[in-house]
Design a protein around this motif. Sequence first.
Motif, PDB file in Angstrom:
ATOM      1  N   TRP A 126     -19.220  -5.896  -1.677  1.00  0.00           N
ATOM      2  CA  TRP A 126     -20.195  -5.216  -0.813  1.00  0.00           C
ATOM      3  C   TRP A 126     -19.939  -3.717  -0.796  1.00  0.00           C
ATOM      4  O   TRP A 126     -20.864  -2.925  -0.936  1.00  0.00           O
ATOM      5  CB  TRP A 126     -20.129  -5.793   0.601  1.00  0.00           C
ATOM      6  CG  TRP A 126     -21.015  -5.045   1.545  1.00  0.00           C
ATOM      7  CD1 TRP A 126     -22.349  -5.187   1.708  1.00  0.00           C
ATOM      8  CD2 TRP A 126     -20.624  -4.008   2.441  1.00  0.00           C
ATOM      9  NE1 TRP A 126     -22.820  -4.303   2.648  1.00  0.00           N
ATOM     10  CE2 TRP A 126     -21.771  -3.567   3.118  1.00  0.00           C
ATOM     11  CE3 TRP A 126     -19.402  -3.402   2.747  1.00  0.00           C
ATOM     12  CZ2 TRP A 126     -21.737  -2.555   4.062  1.00  0.00           C
ATOM     13  CZ3 TRP A 126     -19.367  -2.401   3.690  1.00  0.00           C
ATOM     14  CH2 TRP A 126     -20.532  -1.987   4.332  1.00  0.00           C
ATOM     15  N   TRP A 127     -18.700  -3.311  -0.618  1.00  0.00           N
ATOM     16  CA  TRP A 127     -18.346  -1.894  -0.463  1.00  0.00           C
ATOM     17  C   TRP A 127     -18.683  -1.091  -1.708  1.00  0.00           C
ATOM     18  O   TRP A 127     -19.249  -0.004  -1.626  1.00  0.00           O
ATOM     19  CB  TRP A 127     -16.864  -1.760  -0.131  1.00  0.00           C
ATOM     20  CG  TRP A 127     -16.438  -0.355   0.095  1.00  0.00           C
ATOM     21  CD1 TRP A 127     -15.804   0.479  -0.774  1.00  0.00           C
ATOM     22  CD2 TRP A 127     -16.629   0.422   1.281  1.00  0.00           C
ATOM     23  NE1 TRP A 127     -15.587   1.691  -0.211  1.00  0.00           N
ATOM     24  CE2 TRP A 127     -16.081   1.691   1.047  1.00  0.00           C
ATOM     25  CE3 TRP A 127     -17.215   0.149   2.516  1.00  0.00           C
ATOM     26  CZ2 TRP A 127     -16.094   2.685   2.008  1.00  0.00           C
ATOM     27  CZ3 TRP A 127     -17.221   1.150   3.465  1.00  0.00           C
ATOM     28  CH2 TRP A 127     -16.666   2.398   3.203  1.00  0.00           C
ATOM     29  N   VAL A 150      -9.266 -16.223   3.136  1.00  0.00           N
ATOM     30  CA  VAL A 150      -9.032 -14.787   3.344  1.00  0.00           C
ATOM     31  C   VAL A 150      -9.228 -14.039   2.027  1.00  0.00           C
ATOM     32  O   VAL A 150      -9.848 -12.972   1.983  1.00  0.00           O
ATOM     33  CB  VAL A 150      -7.630 -14.535   3.946  1.00  0.00           C
ATOM     34  CG1 VAL A 150      -7.291 -13.051   3.921  1.00  0.00           C
ATOM     35  CG2 VAL A 150      -7.559 -15.080   5.362  1.00  0.00           C
ATOM     36  N   GLY A 151      -8.727 -14.598   0.931  1.00  0.00           N
ATOM     37  CA  GLY A 151      -8.903 -13.976  -0.384  1.00  0.00           C
ATOM     38  C   GLY A 151     -10.362 -13.851  -0.777  1.00  0.00           C
ATOM     39  O   GLY A 151     -10.809 -12.808  -1.256  1.00  0.00           O
ATOM     40  N   ALA A 153     -12.918 -13.804   1.267  1.00  0.00           N
ATOM     41  CA  ALA A 153     -13.527 -12.827   2.178  1.00  0.00           C
ATOM     42  C   ALA A 153     -13.220 -11.398   1.727  1.00  0.00           C
ATOM     43  O   ALA A 153     -14.104 -10.531   1.750  1.00  0.00           O
ATOM     44  CB  ALA A 153     -13.036 -13.057   3.603  1.00  0.00           C
ATOM     45  N   LEU A 154     -12.010 -11.131   1.303  1.00  0.00           N
ATOM     46  CA  LEU A 154     -11.652  -9.795   0.819  1.00  0.00           C
ATOM     47  C   LEU A 154     -12.407  -9.445  -0.458  1.00  0.00           C
ATOM     48  O   LEU A 154     -12.866  -8.312  -0.621  1.00  0.00           O
ATOM     49  CB  LEU A 154     -10.146  -9.690   0.597  1.00  0.00           C
ATOM     50  CG  LEU A 154      -9.297  -9.616   1.861  1.00  0.00           C
ATOM     51  CD1 LEU A 154      -7.814  -9.666   1.515  1.00  0.00           C
ATOM     52  CD2 LEU A 154      -9.615  -8.360   2.653  1.00  0.00           C
ATOM     53  N   ILE A 155     -12.560 -10.397  -1.352  1.00  0.00           N
ATOM     54  CA  ILE A 155     -13.333 -10.152  -2.572  1.00  0.00           C
ATOM     55  C   ILE A 155     -14.786  -9.839  -2.212  1.00  0.00           C
ATOM     56  O   ILE A 155     -15.388  -8.905  -2.753  1.00  0.00           O
ATOM     57  CB  ILE A 155     -13.244 -11.360  -3.525  1.00  0.00           C
ATOM     58  CG1 ILE A 155     -11.830 -11.459  -4.105  1.00  0.00           C
ATOM     59  CG2 ILE A 155     -14.290 -11.257  -4.638  1.00  0.00           C
ATOM     60  CD1 ILE A 155     -11.560 -12.740  -4.854  1.00  0.00           C
ATOM     61  N   ASN A 180      -6.750 -18.924   0.842  1.00  0.00           N
ATOM     62  CA  ASN A 180      -7.876 -18.873  -0.093  1.00  0.00           C
ATOM     63  C   ASN A 180      -9.126 -18.301   0.574  1.00  0.00           C
ATOM     64  O   ASN A 180      -9.854 -17.507  -0.030  1.00  0.00           O
ATOM     65  CB  ASN A 180      -8.177 -20.260  -0.662  1.00  0.00           C
ATOM     66  CG  ASN A 180      -7.105 -20.731  -1.622  1.00  0.00           C
ATOM     67  OD1 ASN A 180      -6.378 -19.921  -2.189  1.00  0.00           O
ATOM     68  ND2 ASN A 180      -6.991 -22.036  -1.792  1.00  0.00           N
ATOM     69  N   LEU A 219     -15.878  -8.507   0.571  1.00  0.00           N
ATOM     70  CA  LEU A 219     -15.898  -7.170   1.163  1.00  0.00           C
ATOM     71  C   LEU A 219     -15.833  -6.092   0.092  1.00  0.00           C
ATOM     72  O   LEU A 219     -16.562  -5.095   0.158  1.00  0.00           O
ATOM     73  CB  LEU A 219     -14.737  -7.012   2.151  1.00  0.00           C
ATOM     74  CG  LEU A 219     -14.621  -5.661   2.844  1.00  0.00           C
ATOM     75  CD1 LEU A 219     -15.823  -5.416   3.743  1.00  0.00           C
ATOM     76  CD2 LEU A 219     -13.339  -5.593   3.664  1.00  0.00           C
ATOM     77  N   ILE A 220     -15.005  -6.276  -0.903  1.00  0.00           N
ATOM     78  CA  ILE A 220     -14.882  -5.298  -1.988  1.00  0.00           C
ATOM     79  C   ILE A 220     -16.193  -5.207  -2.769  1.00  0.00           C
ATOM     80  O   ILE A 220     -16.664  -4.110  -3.087  1.00  0.00           O
ATOM     81  CB  ILE A 220     -13.700  -5.666  -2.907  1.00  0.00           C
ATOM     82  CG1 ILE A 220     -12.378  -5.426  -2.163  1.00  0.00           C
ATOM     83  CG2 ILE A 220     -13.738  -4.864  -4.213  1.00  0.00           C
ATOM     84  CD1 ILE A 220     -11.158  -5.990  -2.845  1.00  0.00           C
TER      85      ILE A 220
END
Length: 118
Positions: A17-18, A7-8, A10-12, A5, A14-15
């Motif tokens: 932000w990007w 990691v998920g 954190a990836l959201i 959870n 990052l997306i």
Amino acid sequence: MAIINLVGVALIGLIVWWFWLYKPTQVKAGGDEPITIVVENGVYLPAQIQLPAGKAITLRFLRKDESPCAEVVQFPGLELAKSLAVDKSTTVEIPPLEAGEYDFHCQMQMYRGKLVVG
């Protein structure tokens, strides 16, 4: 389960932000010198270029990223596209433009940049 959870989330983050929060580097074109844009790590550096209206400019793209997405730069508002070779400079001549904003990007629109003409 908690690690997955985290990691998920954190990836959201990052997306988000990007695609929505990232502010591209900016440069102002003033003289007759070409502006070098480095294509590396999923971005154009600088990604935003300010230039005066009515003045032609030369952009020099240096592609360091071997990703197939970085292979072409497109200027849809100018009906202009150029193939970019890896580790070589490619010159793109931009004609005099009227005031406004002109996007440029790769064919998948992952790499994005903008010409701000004023």
